[in-house]
Write an enzyme that holds these catalytic residues in place. Structure first.
Site, PDB file in Angstrom:
ATOM      1  N   CYS A  94       0.848  -1.194   0.000  1.00  0.00           N
ATOM      2  CA  CYS A  94       0.000   0.000   0.000  1.00  0.00           C
ATOM      3  C   CYS A  94       0.883   1.243   0.000  1.00  0.00           C
ATOM      4  CB  CYS A  94      -0.902   0.048   1.234  1.00  0.00           C
ATOM      5  SG  CYS A  94      -2.129  -1.264   1.311  1.00  0.00           S
ATOM      6  N   CYS A 173      -2.033  -8.495   7.164  1.00  0.00           N
ATOM      7  CA  CYS A 173      -2.255  -7.579   6.043  1.00  0.00           C
ATOM      8  C   CYS A 173      -3.691  -7.090   6.094  1.00  0.00           C
ATOM      9  CB  CYS A 173      -1.979  -8.275   4.714  1.00  0.00           C
ATOM     10  SG  CYS A 173      -2.304  -7.227   3.278  1.00  0.00           S
ATOM     11  N   GLN A 281     -10.571 -10.649 -11.219  1.00  0.00           N
ATOM     12  CA  GLN A 281     -10.444  -9.315 -10.657  1.00  0.00           C
ATOM     13  C   GLN A 281     -10.197  -9.416  -9.155  1.00  0.00           C
ATOM     14  OE1 GLN A 281     -10.206  -6.619 -12.330  1.00  0.00           O
ATOM     15  NE2 GLN A 281     -10.989  -7.185 -14.350  1.00  0.00           N
ATOM     16  N   ASN A 315     -15.907 -13.309 -17.489  1.00  0.00           N
ATOM     17  CA  ASN A 315     -16.389 -12.392 -16.455  1.00  0.00           C
ATOM     18  C   ASN A 315     -17.431 -11.403 -16.989  1.00  0.00           C
ATOM     19  OD1 ASN A 315     -16.153 -11.254 -13.689  1.00  0.00           O
ATOM     20  ND2 ASN A 315     -15.298  -9.489 -14.752  1.00  0.00           N
ATOM     21  N   GLU A 331      -9.881 -14.438 -26.465  1.00  0.00           N
ATOM     22  CA  GLU A 331      -8.832 -14.425 -25.440  1.00  0.00           C
ATOM     23  C   GLU A 331      -7.618 -15.166 -25.993  1.00  0.00           C
ATOM     24  OE1 GLU A 331      -6.378 -14.260 -22.457  1.00  0.00           O
ATOM     25  OE2 GLU A 331      -8.309 -13.261 -22.199  1.00  0.00           O
ATOM     26  N   ASP A 358      -4.578 -14.403 -30.557  1.00  0.00           N
ATOM     27  CA  ASP A 358      -3.518 -13.573 -30.001  1.00  0.00           C
ATOM     28  C   ASP A 358      -3.838 -12.102 -30.261  1.00  0.00           C
ATOM     29  OD1 ASP A 358      -1.232 -12.348 -29.132  1.00  0.00           O
ATOM     30  OD2 ASP A 358       0.098 -13.260 -30.634  1.00  0.00           O
ATOM     31  N   ASP A 380     -11.314  -5.201 -22.438  1.00  0.00           N
ATOM     32  CA  ASP A 380     -10.758  -5.276 -21.081  1.00  0.00           C
ATOM     33  C   ASP A 380      -9.323  -5.789 -21.174  1.00  0.00           C
ATOM     34  OD1 ASP A 380     -10.398  -5.326 -18.350  1.00  0.00           O
ATOM     35  OD2 ASP A 380     -11.487  -7.200 -18.046  1.00  0.00           O
ATOM     36  N   CYS A 406      -6.864  -0.867 -16.726  1.00  0.00           N
ATOM     37  CA  CYS A 406      -6.113  -0.881 -15.473  1.00  0.00           C
ATOM     38  C   CYS A 406      -4.869  -0.010 -15.561  1.00  0.00           C
ATOM     39  CB  CYS A 406      -5.745  -2.310 -15.076  1.00  0.00           C
ATOM     40  SG  CYS A 406      -4.742  -3.192 -16.287  1.00  0.00           S
TER      41      CYS A 406
END
Length: 450
Positions: A94, A173, A281, A315, A331, A358, A380, A406
């Protein structure tokens, strides 16, 4: 000036105390003193927060900036809070526990907006409200390091220290989901007693709505006493332990029997199975709301056909199949495609198909899925972004695209291409609080043609 004189000057500069006001945070959560207030050169200060007046001492020098240690906070930020974790500042897991959650979120929203403008030269027509979830005990996946330290006479288990070289010496943690969050010290104590403790460098955490699993990377064969100790720990803590002596295909459970790792997407009546090292995720609560938001933003109707690029184990694909006429998932990893197909079968979904392709290369236009008609596309991608598939997305001409990211830098780059070169409009964007107390920024963007 001689080399010795330059060194003496540098040493004197390094020792001098300076004062400045923190204007912003870097992506590594360092406070920023602008050059106009620091002799013309920007200074990064670990531990300092925006709005604080601080004294600092420069410790290292670079062409574009200097790095400094925080000496004293003269005027604290109103957003400063006491870190919950006793190991904050040492553990690298963190970086923002000393900043109030609302201020963390505001910083991430600024990063998204700044990168969209600076890298992509683009801004959304509207900002989406952030998706929020729990701030503590939210991580269901993690990769922990393990190391026996002879000087301490014991094993350490945890994330790496902030500098990344050593394993942080922690006992629990606060962001790992229970029961593992509270067991970090206990697990380190167990490894200390094992004969082959130096042969276990890594532990993967995989927590699910079913069982909870730890995957131990094992470099040498464990003896019977070590196996017995692991078995006792497994039974006492209600966990499943798996051993990985080689590649991913070498993983075997310590105790024979099927492993039940799954999560549910209750809003779509789905149960998705996953393997102990499959990508899922990290934040289960945010994933639930993220999937729902993505489908809402796509505005799917019962006649729509959807393409899901980088679909993983389904997902987004399978929830979308509950709302649309048909969904095609793509994928690059064959194992995840097999998992997605199995999840479709187990949930009684027949209007979804999956293909291995790919996506790090531009898709071949002769591929069967590239010849389909799609009303909507969901992206995604991993941190590197979706650059290689953007032209293909434009060629397919969907009505609407939702991009889950992300990494704000690669997102901004790709949105710049989609809007300035490929004929899309950026209708909306916003952040998802997937990783509280870290600098990671998850975000979502919505685009429409023309």
């Amino acid at each position: 000036m001689s080399k010795a004189q330059r060194a003496a000057t540098r040493s004197k500069e390094c020792a001098a105390l300076e004062t400045g006001t923190i204007a912003d945070l870097t992506h590594e959560a360092e406070g920023v003193v602008r050059g106009s207030e620091a002799g013309g050169k920007t200074v990064f200060i670990a531990g300092a927060l925006p709005g604080e007046r601080v004294t600092f001492r420069r410790r290292s020098f670079h062409r574009s900036h200097d790095e400094a240690e925080l000496v004293e906070v003269l005027e604290p930020s109103p957003d400063s809070v006491t870190p919950r974790c006793a190991h904050f500042g040492v553990c690298g897991g963190c970086a923002l526990q000393h900043l109030a959650p609302d201020a963390q979120l505001a910083s991430k929203q600024r990063e998204l907006a700044t990168n969209l403008e600076r890298i992509g030269n683009v801004a959304p027509e509207r900002w989406l409200p952030p998706l929020l979830g729990p701030h503590w005990a939210y991580r269901r996946r993690a990769r922990l390091s393990s190391r026996y330290v002879s000087k301490k006479g014991r094993s350490l288990v945890g994330f790496r220290e902030k500098q990344g070289k050593y394993v942080a010496d922690v006992t629990r943690c606060e962001v790992l989901a229970e029961p593992v969050g509270a067991l970090v010290g206990t697990l380190a104590g167990l490894l200390t007693t094992m004969a082959r403790r130096e042969s276990i460098p890594q532990i993967e955490v995989a927590l699910s709505d079913g069982e909870r699993a730890l995957v131990l990377r094992v470099l040498d064969r464990l003896g019977e006493d070590d196996l017995a100790k692991l078995g006792d720990f497994e039974r006492a803590q209600g966990l499943r332990i798996l051993l990985q002596p080689g590649g991913l295909d070498s993983i075997v459970p310590l105790t024979p029997g099927p492993l039940d790792l799954h999560y549910r997407l209750a809003a779509f009546d789905l149960k998705l199975d996953f393997g102990p090292t499959d990508f899922v995720q990290v934040n289960a609560a945010i994933n639930q709301s993220m999937v729902a938001r993505a489908i809402e933003l796509l505005e799917l109707g019962p006649a729509d056909r959807v393409l899901d690029l980088y679909c993983g184990l389904g997902n987004f694909t399978l929830p979308m199949a509950r709302r649309a006429a048909h969904v095609t998932g793509i994928e690059g990893e064959a194992t995840l495609i097999e998992r997605a197909r199995a999840n479709a079968r187990s949930n009684g979904i027949s209007n979804a198909d999956f293909h291995v392709s790919d996506l790090s290369q531009p898709p071949d236009p002769t591929l069967s899925w590239m010849r389909g008609r799609y009303d909507a596309v969901l992206l995604d991608p991993p941190r590197v972004g979706a650059r290689e598939v953007l032209s293909a997305v434009a060629h397919l001409a969907p009505r609407r695209v939702v991009y889950i990211s992300c990494h704000t830098g690669s997102l901004a780059r790709d949105l710049g291409v989609l809007t300035h070169e490929l004929g899309f409009r950026l209708r909306a964007a916003g952040v998802l609080d997937m990783f509280p107390h870290t600098t990671h920024v998850e975000s979502v963007a919505v685009l429409e043609r023309g």
